[in-house]
Design a protein around this motif. Structure first.
Motif, PDB file in Angstrom:
ATOM      1  N   VAL A 160      -7.043   4.464 -13.441  1.00  0.00           N
ATOM      2  CA  VAL A 160      -6.809   3.769 -12.175  1.00  0.00           C
ATOM      3  C   VAL A 160      -6.376   2.349 -12.514  1.00  0.00           C
ATOM      4  N   GLY A 161      -5.628   1.739 -11.606  1.00  0.00           N
ATOM      5  CA  GLY A 161      -5.165   0.392 -11.897  1.00  0.00           C
ATOM      6  C   GLY A 161      -4.641  -0.338 -10.687  1.00  0.00           C
ATOM      7  N   VAL A 196       0.037  -3.411  -5.704  1.00  0.00           N
ATOM      8  CA  VAL A 196       0.088  -1.966  -5.933  1.00  0.00           C
ATOM      9  C   VAL A 196      -1.237  -1.483  -6.507  1.00  0.00           C
ATOM     10  N   ALA A 197      -1.762  -0.386  -5.951  1.00  0.00           N
ATOM     11  CA  ALA A 197      -2.931   0.302  -6.497  1.00  0.00           C
ATOM     12  C   ALA A 197      -2.502   1.717  -6.887  1.00  0.00           C
ATOM     13  N   SER A 216       0.585   6.126  -6.192  1.00  0.00           N
ATOM     14  CA  SER A 216       0.442   4.679  -6.042  1.00  0.00           C
ATOM     15  C   SER A 216       0.731   4.272  -4.608  1.00  0.00           C
ATOM     16  N   ARG A 217       0.103   3.207  -4.190  1.00  0.00           N
ATOM     17  CA  ARG A 217       0.272   2.652  -2.843  1.00  0.00           C
ATOM     18  C   ARG A 217       0.657   1.184  -2.983  1.00  0.00           C
ATOM     19  N   SER A 218       1.816   0.834  -2.438  1.00  0.00           N
ATOM     20  CA  SER A 218       2.314  -0.530  -2.536  1.00  0.00           C
ATOM     21  C   SER A 218       2.311  -1.181  -1.159  1.00  0.00           C
ATOM     22  N   ASP A 219       1.789  -2.393  -1.100  1.00  0.00           N
ATOM     23  CA  ASP A 219       1.771  -3.179   0.133  1.00  0.00           C
ATOM     24  C   ASP A 219       2.636  -4.407  -0.101  1.00  0.00           C
ATOM     25  N   GLY A 220       3.785  -4.448   0.578  1.00  0.00           N
ATOM     26  CA  GLY A 220       4.683  -5.570   0.356  1.00  0.00           C
ATOM     27  C   GLY A 220       5.961  -5.439   1.145  1.00  0.00           C
TER      28      GLY A 220
END
Length: 306
Positions: A160-161, A196-197, A216-220
């Motif tokens: 995980v990262g 990003v997670a 992955s989930r990116s918020d931006g």
């Protein structure tokens, strides 16, 4: 925006230099050189990140990547890797997206004890310069990531990262869009930040094949290209620019968005130093106030390690 860009770029560059000095001063127990070459190709469905079907353009592509570096082990459970890379991508049926990418990366990994099932933590920093055919799409990209990985059995492992992405455009010339829009908008189209997670899992077969799956989930933000005028894009755009990929007849929109990325891959060893890698990525982009965008990318690469 220029002052902000230079400040962020300088901060990342200073961090890289500090890490390099630490490496140079460390009494390395082991120091190994490595290099790889990757040659591949595939197809991407929605290069332009268009919402309407008329704005979506896909293309087959080829890629070449060269990477080399040095692995240091200043301690029994600690390793540090410094690397540089060059990549070239060419798109056959869509002009304006061919690119050259020059990059550097530093990663520090620590293992919490002995044995193959001990968790590992890694801190990674990378800086890339992307040059495309049109100056408006040129940018610098900085990634700072932290990840935790663990092997659960001889076959299964996972990680995980989180990653902080900073994109800064290298061309901020004035864009005259008065033919389409009367509203004045910023033109720093590739100046944005994403958080990003991610999580991934791997399965190793007894014959050496490696199967991977990740999310992955990116918020931006997302940069979308469309034929103007489009009222719901202009009302939600943070910045505008003429798109050089379409001879400036389309407009680039910087839009607030969240992106889900699902990927799967299979790596097949062909020899001690050579492998075949197959990857598939699905992108679901949720534009805030603009709708949902889709993109898929499939590729096959031949990798050789020297």
């Amino acid at each position: 925006m220029r002052v902000k860009s230079e400040t962020i770029a300088g901060r990342h560059t200073a961090t890289v230099m500090v890490l390099l000095l630490v490496v140079a001063a460390a009494p390395a127990v082991h120091a190994n050189l490595f290099s790889t070459v990757m040659l591949g190709g595939g197809h991407e469905d929605n290069l332009s990140r268009g919402f309407a079907s008329s704005d979506q353009h896909g293309s087959a592509y080829s890629t070449l990547q060269l990477r080399g570096g040095k692995l240091f082990q200043p301690g029994l459970n600690t390793s540090l890797t410094v690397s540089g890379s060059f990549g070239h991508s060419r798109y056959f049926s869509q002009k304006g997206f061919d690119s050259n990418v020059l990059g550097t990366a530093v990663s520090l990994e620590h293992k919490f004890g002995l044995g193959p099932y001990t968790p590992r933590i890694a801190l990674a920093l990378s800086a890339d310069r992307e040059d495309l055919e049109g100056a408006e799409r040129d940018r610098s990209l900085y990634n700072l990531g932290l990840s935790l990985s663990k092997r659960f059995s001889p076959a299964w492992s996972g990680s995980v990262g989180v990653v902080s992405e900073t994109s800064r455009g290298n061309s901020e010339r004035h864009t005259d869009l008065s033919a389409y829009y009367s509203t004045a908008q910023p033109h720093d189209i590739f100046d944005y930040d994403n958080d990003v997670a991610s999580a991934s899992i791997e399965y190793s077969f007894e014959n050496g094949n490696l199967l991977t799956a990740s999310y992955s989930r990116s918020d931006g933000y997302v940069v979308s290209s469309a034929v103007p005028p489009v009222s719901h894009l202009i009302s939600n755009a943070s910045a505008l620019a003429a798109d050089p990929a379409f001879e400036h007849r389309r407009v680039l929109y910087l839009l607030k968005a969240e992106t889900d990325n699902f990927s799967a891959g299979l790596n097949i060893p062909l020899g001690r130093d050579t492998s075949l890698d197959m990857q598939m990525n699905w992108y679901s982009i949720h534009g805030k106030g603009t709708g949902n965008y889709r993109n898929a990318r499939a590729g096959v690469s031949l990798i050789h390690r020297f």
